[in-house]
Write a protein that holds these residues in place. Structure first.
Motif, mmCIF file in Angstrom:
data_model
loop_
_atom_site.group_PDB
_atom_site.id
_atom_site.type_symbol
_atom_site.label_atom_id
_atom_site.label_comp_id
_atom_site.label_asym_id
_atom_site.label_seq_id
_atom_site.Cartn_x
_atom_site.Cartn_y
_atom_site.Cartn_z
ATOM 1 N N GLN A 75 -5.892 -10.550 -1.863
ATOM 2 C CA GLN A 75 -4.947 -9.624 -2.909
ATOM 3 C C GLN A 75 -4.493 -8.675 -1.827
ATOM 4 O OE1 GLN A 75 -6.515 -8.437 -6.500
ATOM 5 N NE2 GLN A 75 -5.124 -7.167 -6.923
ATOM 6 N N VAL A 76 -5.430 -7.934 -1.018
ATOM 7 C CA VAL A 76 -5.485 -6.940 -0.081
ATOM 8 C C VAL A 76 -4.007 -7.489 0.992
ATOM 9 C CG1 VAL A 76 -5.987 -5.590 1.623
ATOM 10 C CG2 VAL A 76 -7.310 -5.932 -0.269
ATOM 11 N N LEU A 77 -4.290 -8.623 1.227
ATOM 12 C CA LEU A 77 -3.162 -9.044 2.380
ATOM 13 C C LEU A 77 -1.812 -9.328 1.615
ATOM 14 C CD1 LEU A 77 -5.303 -11.355 4.519
ATOM 15 C CD2 LEU A 77 -4.698 -9.230 4.978
ATOM 16 N N GLU A 78 -1.934 -9.869 0.362
ATOM 17 C CA GLU A 78 -0.693 -10.223 -0.403
ATOM 18 C C GLU A 78 0.074 -9.005 -0.866
ATOM 19 O OE1 GLU A 78 -2.020 -12.418 -3.927
ATOM 20 O OE2 GLU A 78 -1.938 -14.485 -2.858
ATOM 21 N N VAL A 79 -0.512 -7.916 -0.965
ATOM 22 C CA VAL A 79 0.019 -6.617 -1.371
ATOM 23 C C VAL A 79 0.322 -5.807 -0.396
ATOM 24 C CG1 VAL A 79 0.319 -4.282 -2.834
ATOM 25 C CG2 VAL A 79 -1.062 -6.784 -3.783
ATOM 26 N N VAL A 96 0.630 -6.742 3.034
ATOM 27 C CA VAL A 96 1.494 -7.673 4.128
ATOM 28 C C VAL A 96 2.496 -8.244 3.562
ATOM 29 C CG1 VAL A 96 1.158 -9.027 6.141
ATOM 30 C CG2 VAL A 96 -0.769 -7.652 5.593
ATOM 31 N N LEU A 97 2.058 -9.330 2.669
ATOM 32 C CA LEU A 97 3.081 -10.194 2.365
ATOM 33 C C LEU A 97 4.409 -9.523 1.314
ATOM 34 C CD1 LEU A 97 3.925 -13.237 2.335
ATOM 35 C CD2 LEU A 97 2.808 -13.509 -0.102
ATOM 36 N N ASN A 115 7.807 1.157 7.335
ATOM 37 C CA ASN A 115 6.719 0.369 6.774
ATOM 38 C C ASN A 115 5.553 1.570 6.806
ATOM 39 O OD1 ASN A 115 7.730 -2.113 6.683
ATOM 40 N ND2 ASN A 115 7.581 -2.560 8.753
ATOM 41 N N ASN A 116 4.793 1.780 5.745
ATOM 42 C CA ASN A 116 3.699 2.580 5.666
ATOM 43 C C ASN A 116 2.311 1.943 6.180
ATOM 44 O OD1 ASN A 116 1.502 4.021 4.698
ATOM 45 N ND2 ASN A 116 2.284 4.223 2.702
ATOM 46 N N LYS A 136 -3.236 -3.594 8.150
ATOM 47 C CA LYS A 136 -2.263 -2.510 8.745
ATOM 48 C C LYS A 136 -2.056 -2.884 10.035
ATOM 49 C CE LYS A 136 -1.903 0.034 5.170
ATOM 50 N NZ LYS A 136 -0.619 0.116 4.495
ATOM 51 N N HIS A 137 -2.873 -3.785 10.567
ATOM 52 C CA HIS A 137 -2.766 -4.240 12.040
ATOM 53 C C HIS A 137 -1.563 -5.279 11.769
ATOM 54 C CE1 HIS A 137 -6.221 -2.439 13.740
ATOM 55 N NE2 HIS A 137 -5.724 -2.828 14.645
ATOM 56 N N ALA A 138 -1.476 -6.151 10.873
ATOM 57 C CA ALA A 138 -0.401 -6.905 10.319
ATOM 58 C C ALA A 138 0.889 -6.370 10.382
ATOM 59 C CB ALA A 138 -0.878 -7.797 9.393
#
Length: 255
Positions: free
Chosen positions: A112-116, A118-119, A144-145, A164-166
């Protein structure tokens, strides 16, 4: 309806950073400016809108920016009503696994962290580029924040740090690929702004040596002022990366 000079989309506009940036932009940029404010909570979006300068055109859009259908509807509104987009601030983000070792992390929450984080930014960037390429004149700015964690992570923060690296990779790729269309992209790395997400640092954060120490904080309005600076730059100036953090925050030489 008055035709706005600038059309700006802010995701996560129901939170403190998004709200501060919306307010700063509405007061600093010449009128008329149109702010499209996206978020999950209508009451909080309405509170943001109340604090905008009189004369600011505001659109409140409730939705999930990690869902492609919701994002498409936002950009369809922008294209149909305004015909252009000058600035996208990819700001929506969560940190659901704060201070959780990777080996103990709930993978569903990690996903979910990656979806919100990054995605959602990927989908919004994709749709923004479509509009910015096609408008006349072509071009626009995407911010981008990011986070200080894109350079120097905190202990036990793998999900947030990976996300955040992504975002840094997305920012660099967007800046490179956007050149021929006059599309600029900046990664805005923020440290210890006084928000619900980052406010815990004032009480104490785990350091690399295992100790818990309070850290300096800064007013979130400083982030808004920084976004105004980026918004006012001509498209000939592509700021690759910008860090803003409170004086004395452990970052260079963290821990």
């Amino acid at each position: 309806m008055t035709k706005p000079d600038r059309v700006i989309l802010i995701t996560g506009a129901s939170g403190r950073i998004g709200r501060a940036c919306a307010i700063s932009l509405s007061h600093a940029l010449p009128s008329p400016v149109a702010l499209i404010l996206s978020g999950r909570r209508i009451a909080e979006l309405q509170e943001t809108a109340k604090q905008l300068r009189v004369g600011t055109i505001s659109e409140l859009v409730v939705g999930d920016v990690s869902a492609e259908e919701d994002v498409r509807s936002i950009f369809q509104l922008i294209k149909a009503k305004y015909g252009r987009l000058d600035l996208l601030f990819n700001n929506a983000g969560v940190d659901l696994l704060n201070s959780v070792p990777l080996e103990d992390a709930d993978i569903n929450k990690f996903r979910q962290v990656l979806e919100v984080n990054v995605l959602a930014a990927v989908i919004c960037t994709k749709e923004a580029i479509k509009i910015m390429k096609a408008q006349t004149p072509s071009g626009g700015r995407i911010v981008n924040n990011g986070s200080i964690s894109a350079m120097s992570p905190r202990p036990n923060s793998a999900a947030y740090t990976v996300s955040k690296h992504a975002i840094l990779g997305l920012s660099r790729s967007t800046s490179l690929d956007g050149r021929e269309y006059n599309i600029c992209c900046t990664q805005l790395d923020i440290g210890n702004a006084q928000t619900s997400l980052g406010g815990h640092a004032a009480k104490g954060c785990r350091q690399a040596d295992g100790s818990i120490r309070p850290e300096p904080m800064m007013d979130v309005d400083n982030v808004g002022r920084t976004l105004v600076y980026l918004a006012e730059l001509p498209l000939g100036a592509d700021v690759q990366k910008l860090e803003i953090l409170p004086l004395g925050m452990p970052f260079i030489g963290r821990g």
